[in-house]
Design a protein around this motif. Structure first.
Motif, PDB file in Angstrom:
ATOM      1  N   GLU A  22      42.639  39.761  35.809  1.00 29.76           N
ATOM      2  CA  GLU A  22      42.388  39.930  36.943  1.00 29.76           C
ATOM      3  C   GLU A  22      41.782  41.256  37.545  1.00 29.76           C
ATOM      4  OE1 GLU A  22      45.580  39.091  39.555  1.00 29.76           O
ATOM      5  OE2 GLU A  22      46.000  37.113  38.270  1.00 29.76           O
ATOM      6  N   SER A  42      33.236  31.881  25.101  1.00 30.88           N
ATOM      7  CA  SER A  42      33.504  31.227  26.663  1.00 30.88           C
ATOM      8  C   SER A  42      34.431  30.480  26.076  1.00 30.88           C
ATOM      9  CB  SER A  42      32.100  30.354  26.920  1.00 30.88           C
ATOM     10  OG  SER A  42      32.661  29.496  28.044  1.00 30.88           O
ATOM     11  N   GLN A  45      37.234  33.073  26.527  1.00 31.66           N
ATOM     12  CA  GLN A  45      37.976  33.950  27.334  1.00 31.66           C
ATOM     13  C   GLN A  45      38.290  32.946  28.959  1.00 31.66           C
ATOM     14  OE1 GLN A  45      34.464  34.463  29.319  1.00 31.66           O
ATOM     15  NE2 GLN A  45      33.935  36.204  28.104  1.00 31.66           N
ATOM     16  N   LYS A  46      38.691  31.617  29.041  1.00 33.26           N
ATOM     17  CA  LYS A  46      39.298  30.147  29.413  1.00 33.26           C
ATOM     18  C   LYS A  46      40.727  30.878  29.060  1.00 33.26           C
ATOM     19  CE  LYS A  46      35.328  27.637  29.362  1.00 33.26           C
ATOM     20  NZ  LYS A  46      35.051  26.131  29.285  1.00 33.26           N
ATOM     21  N   ILE A  49      40.889  34.868  31.090  1.00 32.88           N
ATOM     22  CA  ILE A  49      40.177  34.437  31.949  1.00 32.88           C
ATOM     23  C   ILE A  49      40.787  33.920  33.342  1.00 32.88           C
ATOM     24  CG2 ILE A  49      38.432  35.305  33.517  1.00 32.88           C
ATOM     25  CD1 ILE A  49      37.358  36.549  30.953  1.00 32.88           C
ATOM     26  N   ALA A  50      41.096  34.120  34.309  1.00 37.89           N
ATOM     27  CA  ALA A  50      41.298  32.720  35.923  1.00 37.89           C
ATOM     28  C   ALA A  50      39.698  33.159  36.892  1.00 37.89           C
ATOM     29  CB  ALA A  50      42.550  32.503  35.634  1.00 37.89           C
ATOM     30  N   PRO A  51      39.920  31.706  37.077  1.00 34.58           N
ATOM     31  CA  PRO A  51      38.657  31.436  38.655  1.00 34.58           C
ATOM     32  C   PRO A  51      39.864  33.166  39.664  1.00 34.58           C
ATOM     33  CG  PRO A  51      38.856  29.877  37.609  1.00 34.58           C
ATOM     34  CD  PRO A  51      39.876  30.169  37.289  1.00 34.58           C
ATOM     35  N   PRO A  52      39.031  33.324  40.053  1.00 34.70           N
ATOM     36  CA  PRO A  52      37.316  34.127  40.270  1.00 34.70           C
ATOM     37  C   PRO A  52      36.788  34.875  39.262  1.00 34.70           C
ATOM     38  CG  PRO A  52      38.283  34.560  41.998  1.00 34.70           C
ATOM     39  CD  PRO A  52      39.611  34.759  41.388  1.00 34.70           C
ATOM     40  N   PHE A  53      35.788  33.684  38.202  1.00 33.59           N
ATOM     41  CA  PHE A  53      35.606  34.882  37.513  1.00 33.59           C
ATOM     42  C   PHE A  53      34.903  36.194  37.347  1.00 33.59           C
ATOM     43  CE2 PHE A  53      35.590  30.107  35.750  1.00 33.59           C
ATOM     44  CZ  PHE A  53      36.612  30.710  34.737  1.00 33.59           C
ATOM     45  N   TRP A  56      29.283  37.998  34.224  1.00 32.31           N
ATOM     46  CA  TRP A  56      29.577  38.176  32.528  1.00 32.31           C
ATOM     47  C   TRP A  56      27.919  38.372  32.047  1.00 32.31           C
ATOM     48  CZ3 TRP A  56      30.358  33.513  28.713  1.00 32.31           C
ATOM     49  CH2 TRP A  56      30.586  33.913  27.890  1.00 32.31           C
TER      50      TRP A  56
END
Length: 82
Positions: A22, A42, A45-46, A49-53, A56
């Protein structure tokens, strides 16, 4: 599998610095074969990492300093306000 290992190692580095995903504000990756590598990276990464990204930027390069290396990943994280 190599991107999953890399992201686990990056998670450990962030943890040792007192940060989490975060706190990451920018990711820059350097690729020797950008299209297939970015697609796989990608998806990995999901998992981390969570939104907001974070921002990159992915860059195609002809080679990396490390022999046999295919991707380098650089993170910039803000200092957590803890």
């Amino acid at each position: 599998a190599s991107f999953e290992r890399a992201y686990r190692k990056l998670s450990d580095i962030l943890l040792r610095a007192g940060a989490t995903w975060e706190d990451v504000v920018e990711i820059t990756s350097y690729h020797t074969d950008i299209e297939p590598q970015v697609a796989i990276m990608s998806e990995v990464q999901k998992q981390f990492i969570a939104p907001p990204f974070a921002a990159w930027t992915a860059v195609q390069v002809s080679r990396l300093y490390s022999p046999g290396g295919i991707t380098e990943i650089k993170l910039i994280a803000k200092k957590p306000a803890r």
